[in-house]
Design an enzyme around this catalytic site. Structure first.
Site, PDB file in Angstrom:
ATOM      1  N   GLN A  67     -10.080   4.474   0.304  1.00 25.35           N
ATOM      2  CA  GLN A  67      -8.888   3.623   0.363  1.00 25.35           C
ATOM      3  C   GLN A  67      -7.719   4.414  -0.230  1.00 25.35           C
ATOM      4  O   GLN A  67      -7.793   4.919  -1.352  1.00 25.35           O
ATOM      5  CB  GLN A  67      -9.163   2.335  -0.436  1.00 25.35           C
ATOM      6  CG  GLN A  67      -8.079   1.295  -0.367  1.00 25.35           C
ATOM      7  CD  GLN A  67      -8.123   0.442   0.897  1.00 25.35           C
ATOM      8  OE1 GLN A  67      -9.059   0.574   1.699  1.00 25.35           O
ATOM      9  NE2 GLN A  67      -7.130  -0.389   1.083  1.00 25.35           N
ATOM     10  N   ASP A  75       0.850  -1.194   0.000  1.00 26.25           N
ATOM     11  CA  ASP A  75       0.000   0.000   0.000  1.00 26.25           C
ATOM     12  C   ASP A  75       0.884   1.243   0.000  1.00 26.25           C
ATOM     13  O   ASP A  75       0.672   2.185  -0.765  1.00 26.25           O
ATOM     14  CB  ASP A  75      -0.905   0.037   1.234  1.00 26.25           C
ATOM     15  CG  ASP A  75      -1.934  -1.079   1.237  1.00 26.25           C
ATOM     16  OD1 ASP A  75      -1.531  -2.253   1.353  1.00 26.25           O
ATOM     17  OD2 ASP A  75      -3.145  -0.794   1.128  1.00 26.25           O
ATOM     18  N   TRP A  99     -10.985 -10.866  -3.197  1.00 26.96           N
ATOM     19  CA  TRP A  99     -10.117 -11.160  -4.340  1.00 26.96           C
ATOM     20  C   TRP A  99     -10.701 -12.223  -5.267  1.00 26.96           C
ATOM     21  O   TRP A  99     -10.016 -12.708  -6.161  1.00 26.96           O
ATOM     22  CB  TRP A  99      -8.743 -11.605  -3.833  1.00 26.96           C
ATOM     23  CG  TRP A  99      -7.990 -10.489  -3.202  1.00 26.96           C
ATOM     24  CD1 TRP A  99      -7.809 -10.255  -1.865  1.00 26.96           C
ATOM     25  CD2 TRP A  99      -7.323  -9.414  -3.865  1.00 26.96           C
ATOM     26  NE1 TRP A  99      -7.071  -9.125  -1.657  1.00 26.96           N
ATOM     27  CE2 TRP A  99      -6.759  -8.582  -2.864  1.00 26.96           C
ATOM     28  CE3 TRP A  99      -7.149  -9.055  -5.206  1.00 26.96           C
ATOM     29  CZ2 TRP A  99      -6.036  -7.432  -3.166  1.00 26.96           C
ATOM     30  CZ3 TRP A  99      -6.418  -7.911  -5.502  1.00 26.96           C
ATOM     31  CH2 TRP A  99      -5.877  -7.124  -4.491  1.00 26.96           C
ATOM     32  N   GLU A 137     -12.263   0.553  -1.961  1.00 29.92           N
ATOM     33  CA  GLU A 137     -11.185  -0.443  -1.893  1.00 29.92           C
ATOM     34  C   GLU A 137     -11.289  -1.389  -3.099  1.00 29.92           C
ATOM     35  O   GLU A 137     -10.315  -1.635  -3.789  1.00 29.92           O
ATOM     36  CB  GLU A 137     -11.307  -1.229  -0.580  1.00 29.92           C
ATOM     37  CG  GLU A 137     -10.148  -2.180  -0.319  1.00 29.92           C
ATOM     38  CD  GLU A 137     -10.328  -2.984   0.963  1.00 29.92           C
ATOM     39  OE1 GLU A 137     -11.416  -2.896   1.601  1.00 29.92           O
ATOM     40  OE2 GLU A 137      -9.391  -3.707   1.338  1.00 29.92           O
ATOM     41  N   ASP A 166      -5.184 -11.844  -0.895  1.00 31.77           N
ATOM     42  CA  ASP A 166      -5.497 -12.770   0.202  1.00 31.77           C
ATOM     43  C   ASP A 166      -6.362 -13.994  -0.120  1.00 31.77           C
ATOM     44  O   ASP A 166      -5.929 -15.112   0.046  1.00 31.77           O
ATOM     45  CB  ASP A 166      -6.186 -12.011   1.342  1.00 31.77           C
ATOM     46  CG  ASP A 166      -5.344 -10.849   1.846  1.00 31.77           C
ATOM     47  OD1 ASP A 166      -4.342 -10.495   1.208  1.00 31.77           O
ATOM     48  OD2 ASP A 166      -5.704 -10.294   2.893  1.00 31.77           O
TER      49      ASP A 166
HETATM   50  C1  9WN Z   1      -4.122  -8.502   5.351  1.00 30.39           C
HETATM   51  C2  9WN Z   1      -4.239  -3.259   3.188  1.00 30.39           C
HETATM   52  C3  9WN Z   1      -4.213  -4.730   2.835  1.00 30.39           C
HETATM   53  C4  9WN Z   1      -3.670  -4.988   1.409  1.00 30.39           C
HETATM   54  C5  9WN Z   1      -3.879  -6.426   0.958  1.00 30.39           C
HETATM   55  C6  9WN Z   1      -5.346  -6.772   1.130  1.00 30.39           C
HETATM   56  C7  9WN Z   1      -5.754  -6.577   2.595  1.00 30.39           C
HETATM   57  C8  9WN Z   1      -5.134  -7.479   4.828  1.00 30.39           C
HETATM   58  C9  9WN Z   1      -6.507  -7.854   5.340  1.00 30.39           C
HETATM   59  O1  9WN Z   1      -5.549  -5.236   2.989  1.00 30.39           O
HETATM   60  O2  9WN Z   1      -5.025  -7.485   3.384  1.00 30.39           O
HETATM   61  O3  9WN Z   1      -2.830  -8.111   5.009  1.00 30.39           O
HETATM   62  O4  9WN Z   1      -6.767  -7.609   6.522  1.00 30.39           O
HETATM   63  O5  9WN Z   1      -7.301  -8.415   4.584  1.00 30.39           O
HETATM   64  O6  9WN Z   1      -5.610  -8.070   0.699  1.00 30.39           O
HETATM   65  O7  9WN Z   1      -3.476  -6.583  -0.382  1.00 30.39           O
HETATM   66  O8  9WN Z   1      -2.306  -4.690   1.369  1.00 30.39           O
HETATM   67  O9  9WN Z   1      -4.910  -2.531   2.200  1.00 30.39           O
END
Ligand code: 9WN
Length: 456
Positions: free
Chosen positions: A439, A46, A381, A424, A187
């Site tokens: 986001q 990020d 995802w 997001e 994820d």
């Molecule tokens: C776990 C922050 C992050 C992104 C990831 C996204 C999500 C976290 C979550 O959010 O992951 O790391 O709590 O689901 O999948 O790509 O960096 O935006």
């Protein structure tokens, strides 16, 4: 608490100002939280995308975003996927630092606080640093000098990070990065389903999820079964004390992630450009060039001619994961394909399996092809479109001189943002904004898209 953000249309002329305001509101000093409530810490990739957006507002602040992140780099070179904000109460995000326990268990973890997680995300950072440098060229002399100082300062850290990925995460020397956990970017992608299905969850200490307190429509987030497996893998990593050699010997989730690997190739090209700019030793440049070539060869070996995509490899099972997801476009991100490969990949991109799907509200890439059995249009995802990944494909198309395609993608992406705001992720058919509103990386890539037009 919301079920998903309310669409907040933005007049095209106001996108830049609104995006800047989102980044300002999420700014916590030297770093930016990914979202106002859902993600209250610093996340690795990020921050890289955020730095790309910040570069158009203030190159020094953009550089600071990466400096802050790299201050928590591990002794191995790993950049942790989360740097925990010491100023917020435990329980605001789970799993929190007490669950990871890295400072206590891992010899390579930096002194805490701030605490970190024990995983990593794709290495977009050198790409972001190069963008900062490019933007600084249009600034005044002091801004350019500061940008050069920043490149000099961060270069050894980027090199150590990429070396970590080329060695501890690729002991086979395949050119492909092994991820240890689905929390490595995408994820709950169906890419990980077959690997996770083979994992039996053992005696898992209890946990409370924080994400479903912020996104009450739980269909937008990973399921309980998925979370159990995520947390179980963390327990196994803790038993290995986050030592990659031990992990490689005994651990059940080892996947050669093609998107991660493709991003590493592109980041190594950015690192080569940085190395040239700061006149780094020739040996470094030779090594980085080797990584670039090895990465492209590795991706070449993962090509599936039938699907017209590149596939992740399950290391334990020794098999490819045959899913059509956005990850399959990794060779485009890596760049420099043979003409027939490039034509095949672009054909897949334009086909009904992706941008040509008749039901898409905007021709922007869904995270999972609607033609996949694992496609779920509202689930994280498993189907939604993610504007920052649209940016990554756009950037790759620009690099590949696919000017027309890139322009079309950018127009569609900006239209999506104008219609739904800085969500997001977005339901690909209805255009409903999902996950968190405001986001940061969505706002950041909007700024970069606008700058590409001279609009901002
Ligand atoms: C776990 C922050 C992050 C992104 C990831 C996204 C999500 C976290 C979550 O959010 O992951 O790391 O709590 O689901 O999948 O790509 O960096 O935006």
């Amino acid at each position: 608490m919301t079920g998903g953000p309310t669409p907040t249309p933005i007049a095209p002329a106001d996108i830049a100002a609104s995006a800047a305001a989102v980044l300002r509101r999420n700014d916590l000093g030297g770093w930016t939280k990914p979202a106002p409530r859902l993600y209250p810490h610093q996340w690795s990739w990020d921050s890289a995308f955020i730095a790309i957006g910040l570069a158009h507002l203030d190159t020094r602040r953009a550089a600071m975003e990466l400096r802050t992140l790299f201050a928590s780099q591990w002794a191995t070179g790993m950049v942790p996927h989360i740097v925990f904000n010491p100023d917020i109460p435990l329980g605001s995000y789970s799993p929190g630092p007490e669950r990871w326990d890295c400072a206590n268990l891992a010899a390579a973890a930096p002194p805490a606080p701030p605490h970190t997680s024990g995983l990593c995300q794709p290495p977009v950072h050198a790409i972001a640093a190069w963008r900062i440098w490019e933007v600084a060229q249009h600034g005044d002399d002091p801004a350019r000098d500061d940008a050069l100082t920043f490149l000099r300062e961060l270069y050894p850290r980027f090199l150590a990070w990429h070396r970590y990925l080329a060695t501890r995460r690729d002991p086979e020397g395949s050119g492909l990065v092994t991820i240890f956990h689905p929390w490595s970017g995408l994820d709950n992608s169906p890419r990980w389903d077959p690997v996770l299905a083979a994992i039996a969850v053992g005696d898992l200490p209890s946990y409370t999820r924080s994400d479903t307190q912020h996104v009450v429509d739980t269909s937008q987030r990973p399921t309980t079964e998925e979370y159990d497996r995520y947390l179980w893998l963390v327990e196994l990593l803790k038993r290995a004390r986050y030592d990659e050699t031990v992990v490689y010997r005994s651990y059940p989730f080892l996947v050669k992630d093609v998107l991660f690997s493709g991003i590493l190739v592109a980041a190594n090209e950015a690192l080569l450009a940085i190395a040239a700019e700061i006149k780094a030793p020739a040996d470094d440049r030779r090594l980085i060039t080797e990584w670039v070539e090895r990465g492209r060869r590795g991706l070449e070996g993962c090509w599936d001619p039938e699907l017209g995509l590149c596939l992740d490899q399950d290391v334990r099972a020794g098999t490819p994961v045959r899913d059509r997801t956005i990850g399959g476009f990794a060779p485009l991100v890596a760049g420099e394909m043979a003409p027939d490969r490039r034509a095949a990949l672009l054909e897949t991109m334009d086909s009904p399996a992706f941008l040509g799907h008749p039901q898409l509200r905007w021709p922007v890439p869904p995270s999972t092809s609607p033609d996949e059995s694992g496609f779920r249009p509202r689930s994280y995802w498993r189907g939604p479109t993610w504007p920052f990944l649209t940016w990554l494909l756009w950037w790759s198309l620009v690099r590949a001189d696919e000017t027309e395609r890139a322009a079309r993608l950018r127009r569609a992406a900006l239209d999506q943002i104008a219609t739904v705001g800085f969500a997001e992720y977005v339901e690909p058919f209805t255009g409903e904004p999902l996950g968190s509103a405001d986001q940061s990386w969505t706002a950041a890539v909007a700024l970069d898209w606008l700058a590409a037009d001279g609009v901002s």
